[in-house]
Design an enzyme around this catalytic site. Sequence first.
Site, PDB file in Angstrom:
ATOM      1  CG  ASP A   1       2.914  65.556 -36.138  1.00  0.00           C
ATOM      2  OD1 ASP A   1       3.239  65.104 -35.020  1.00  0.00           O
ATOM      3  OD2 ASP A   1       3.671  65.549 -37.130  1.00  0.00           O
TER       4      ASP A   1
ATOM      5  CE  LYS B   1       4.472  67.921 -39.764  1.00  0.00           C
ATOM      6  NZ  LYS B   1       3.639  66.714 -39.591  1.00  0.00           N
TER       7      LYS B   1
ATOM      8  CE  LYS C   1       7.342  65.665 -38.849  1.00  0.00           C
ATOM      9  NZ  LYS C   1       6.218  64.799 -38.468  1.00  0.00           N
TER      10      LYS C   1
END
Lengths: 311, 280
Positions: free
Chosen positions: A147, A211, A247
Site C-alpha cells: 500500500d 485506495k 479500497k
Amino acid sequence: MIIDGTESSLRAYLKTLPPVDEVGAHARAAMLATRSIKTTSKSWAIDMAISMVDLTTLEGADTPGKIGTLCAKAVRPDAMDATVPSVGAVCVYNDMVKIARTKLDAIGGTSIPVAAVATAFPSGRASFAVKAQDTKDAIDAGAAEIDMVIDRGAFLSGRYGEVFEEISQIREICGDKAHLKVILETGELVTLDNVRKASYLAMLAGADFIKTSTGKISPAATSPVVLVMLEAVRDYYSLTKTRIGVKPAGGIRNTKDAIKQLVLVNEVAGPKWLTPKLFRIGASALLNDLLLQRMKMRDGFYAGPSYVTLD
Amino acid sequence: MERIYVLKTYKLFIGGAFPRSESGRVYAVKDFKGKHLANTCQASRKDLRDAVVSARSAFPGWSGATAYNRGQILYRMAEILEGRTDQFIAEISALEGANPKAAALQVEESIDLLIWYAGWSDKISALDGSTNSVSGPFYNFTIPEPIGVVAVFAAAKPSLLNLVGAMASVITSGNTAVMVASEKFPLPAISFAECMATSDLPAGVVNILTGVSSELAPWAASHMDIDAIDAAGLSPKVLKEAQIAGVGNLKRIKTPPNIKSPKRILDFMESKTVWHPIGI
C-alpha cells in the site's frame, strides 16, 4: 495504449477527463445509502464484508504480540464460530511484515496475504531511494501487497509526471511478487475532480488497486469519493479490459457503513467487483461490529462488545 | 391577528443528541381527558440498540469520574430543573390530571430528590463498603462498584418523580442508563432530557426513549450489553418474560419499591473484594 508514458501525453489525457458533478455525486451517494438490506441479503453482505476487510493496525505502539493476536483474529475472526470467513488481508507497517507472515503461516492462515504500507507512509515525504528501499524491504519480508502513498504535494502542484514516475517505479519493484495499492489520500486532494484525476493517474501508472486514504487524515473514505473512484475503475475497464480494485479505508466503523459501500460497488462498478480480489475495506474497529451484527442475525438477540476480542 | 402557537416536537434523547426514531414511528399522547396533546416518537429496538451503544461508550468516563464530580452534575440538573418548573407543572397537570398545586409539589419533590441522590454519590461506598477480618495477614475490604449499563423502565404516576428518582439512583454510583419513559406520560421525560443536555452531563450517560415498553422490554432483557434492568414500569406479565430472556447474561432485574432509598442505589451496584498483604 492510452498514453505513451511521457508527462505531456499524461497531462493531455488527464485534461480530457470530464469534470465531476459534485452535487450529483453527493446526491447519488446519499440516495444509494438509503437502500435497506435485510435478512438473507444482509447475512450475505456481512460475510462478504468480513472477507473484504484488510484488518489493519498502523500504530506507533504496535508490538509483535499485538500483530500476533491480529493475525489470529484474521484467520478466525470469531473464535466461537468457525463458519465466519477469514478476512481479506492483514495490513501492517513494514517492520511487522515478517512477524505477521510467520504467525499467519503457523496458524493456518497461509492463504491470507500480508499487506505492508510503504513509501514513507503516511506522509510520503522521503527521498525516492528511501521509498524504494521501504518497498523492497517489505516484499523481502513476505508482503504480498504494497500500500503505497502518492506524493500529494507534487500532485496538487500539478507535477503529475513526478507522481506517475514514482508509482511506475514502485510498480516495477513489486513486479509479480506483490500487488500494488495506491493510496490517493483523498482527504488532502480536496475536490472530486482531483480524485478522478488521481485515480486515472494511478491506474495508468500500473496500480492494481486504488485506495482512498491512509486513515490518518479526516475526511477519509466518504461515499462520494468512493463513488468517483468506482466510476473510474468501471470506465477504465471499458477502455482497457483490465479490472482495477478499489479500497476505501478510514472512517468505515460499522456494519451499516460497510453495507453502504457494498451497495455502491454493486450499483456503480457492478457485481463483478463484489469480490475480495477487487474490493477491500481497510479497517480495524469495523470487524468487531460486523461480528456483533452476525451474532445478532444468528442468535436473535443483541450481543455486546464484551463478546468479541479487544483490539 | 391571532398568533399561531408553536408546537414542540418531542424527540428521543440518545448520546446527547435529540434524534427522531430511526423507524419514523410516532404515537399520540393524550391528556387525562383523552384529548390529543402531542405526538412523540415510538422508539424501535434499533433505537434501543443505539442508546445502549452510547451508554456503553459513556460508561468508562462516567464511572471513572470522581464521585464528587458526579454529585455536582446531579446538583446542576436540579438547578436547571428549578428554573423550568412552570413547564413541568403544565405538562404534569395536562397528562396526569393533577391540580397545579399537586403538580408543583411533584416538581419540587423531584428537585429535592436530585439533590438527595447527588449527595449519595460520594457516601454510598462508606455505607455499603467494609473492611473484613480474615484469617491471614491481609487487608481485606469490600467496595460497591457500578454494575454497568442499566435499562430503566420508568413507572407511571407520578411520572416526573419516578423518572428523575430512577435516573439519579442509577447514575449517581457511576452507571450509565437507557431509560424508557412511561408510555402514557412521556412528555416530562423528554423535557427533562433537555435539562440534562444543559447540565454538563457527558453525552450518553443518560439516554431516554419514548415508546411502548412491552415492545422494547424483551429486546432490552435479551441484550447482552445491558447489565441490569429497573423494571418498575413493566407489567407482571412483561416482567416475567423479561426475567426469562434476561438469563443469557445473568441480568439483574429489579423492581425497587421506594423511589427514595439508598437501597435503590445498591440494587445496581456490585461488590468488589480486594485482598492486600499487610506490610507491603
